[in-house]
Design an enzyme around this catalytic site. Sequence first.
Site, PDB file in Angstrom:
ATOM      1  CE  LYS A 144      -4.157  -2.151   1.061  1.00  0.00           C
ATOM      2  NZ  LYS A 144      -5.227  -2.622   1.922  1.00  0.00           N
TER       3      LYS A 144
ATOM      4  NE  ARG B  15      -6.666  -9.150  -0.004  1.00  0.00           N
ATOM      5  CZ  ARG B  15      -6.239  -8.268  -0.891  1.00  0.00           C
ATOM      6  NH1 ARG B  15      -5.396  -7.451  -0.629  1.00  0.00           N
ATOM      7  NH2 ARG B  15      -6.790  -8.317  -2.209  1.00  0.00           N
TER       8      ARG B  15
HETATM    9  N1  PMM Z   1      -7.023  -4.433   0.443  1.00  0.00           N
HETATM   10  C1  PMM Z   1      -7.351  -4.608  -0.736  1.00  0.00           C
HETATM   11  C2  PMM Z   1      -8.023  -5.583  -1.415  1.00  0.00           C
HETATM   12  N2  PMM Z   1      -8.827  -6.646  -0.558  1.00  0.00           N
HETATM   13  N3  PMM Z   1      -9.248  -7.238   1.419  1.00  0.00           N
HETATM   14  C3  PMM Z   1      -8.945  -7.287   2.994  1.00  0.00           C
HETATM   15  N4  PMM Z   1      -9.686  -8.019   3.752  1.00  0.00           N
HETATM   16  N5  PMM Z   1      -8.026  -6.259   3.386  1.00  0.00           N
HETATM   17  C4  PMM Z   1      -7.495  -5.418   2.758  1.00  0.00           C
HETATM   18  O1  PMM Z   1      -6.749  -4.389   2.963  1.00  0.00           O
HETATM   19  C5  PMM Z   1      -7.719  -5.452   1.346  1.00  0.00           C
HETATM   20  C6  PMM Z   1      -8.754  -6.529   0.807  1.00  0.00           C
HETATM   21  C7  PMM Z   1      -6.590  -3.848  -1.674  1.00  0.00           C
HETATM   22  O2  PMM Z   1      -5.427  -3.986  -2.132  1.00  0.00           O
HETATM   23  P1  PMM Z   1      -4.877  -4.732  -3.456  1.00  0.00           P
HETATM   24  O3  PMM Z   1      -5.677  -3.700  -4.660  1.00  0.00           O
HETATM   25  O4  PMM Z   1      -3.375  -4.180  -3.493  1.00  0.00           O
HETATM   26  O5  PMM Z   1      -5.225  -6.142  -3.684  1.00  0.00           O
END
Ligand code: PMM
Length: 272
Positions: free
Chosen positions: A204, A250
């Site tokens: 992020k 994650r």
């Molecule tokens: N962040 C993204 C997508 N899904 N799910 C959860 N539970 N927590 C998060 O912080 C989260 C998520 C966005 O990140 P990406 O676009 O890099 O996948």
Amino acid sequence: MGIVNVTPDSFSDGGRLPDARAAVEHGRRLAAEGADLLDVGGESTRPGSTRPDEAEEMDRVLPVVAELASLGHVVSVDTMRASVARAALEAGAAVVNDVSGGLADERMAGVVAASGAPFVVMHWRGLLSDPHARPHYDDVVAEVCAELADRAATLSGQGVDPAQIVLDPGLGFSKDAAHNWTLLAHLDRVLDLGHPVLLGASRKRFLGRLPARPGAPLDEDAPASRPADRDVATAATSLLATRAGCWAVRVHDVASTRDALAVHEMTERHRG
Ligand code: PMM
């Protein structure tokens, strides 16, 4: 939790089938590197991205969920749509991960309750405003915790077993860098809510703008590093999350986080 994003720009070979195949290969690689859980998502939550319609999201996600599950991997589906969650569960997903925590689709609670599957409830203010609109908090930790507790109570009232609920402070969602750092510093308060906690810090933006060296001031105008160059900082957040007692992190790059968690485990083992 290893991230398997199945969006048109995530695998560059173009075309639906190669995308699904590449996503499955990517998931298998993440599992081989040590991911216990593979999070398959078909919708980008990046600022400015347009939502796929329901059929498009199903097309992207279901073949990948089905294939990874049939290979024996534990799969979670990253979706805000109850219909996609239900279909993914039928296709073999074991966990539902909803960045809106059930707020985007009122049918989500029913689907999750009926399945008995773990449900990742992320802190989200997207319904109040644009999810990436300039956030305001008087006390970010207190407000995020109160809103998560409120969500968990509402979901329980809708039939979701509290034991299914995993909470996530939602770093980067309606939060600026200072909010993210403050939440990272107070993960204990999120854990005090009494549910397992998942942290999604991986790559992020706030991790792309670190001080040049310890003690150096933060240069607000410095360009952020590229997302792929944020994995060392991500692994450091994985270590912090694990030490705090989080249930899962994650991440995009599983290998670096696995090493960080191994450092944690080895020091724990030798604590005496
Ligand atoms: N962040 C993204 C997508 N899904 N799910 C959860 N539970 N927590 C998060 O912080 C989260 C998520 C966005 O990140 P990406 O676009 O890099 O996948």
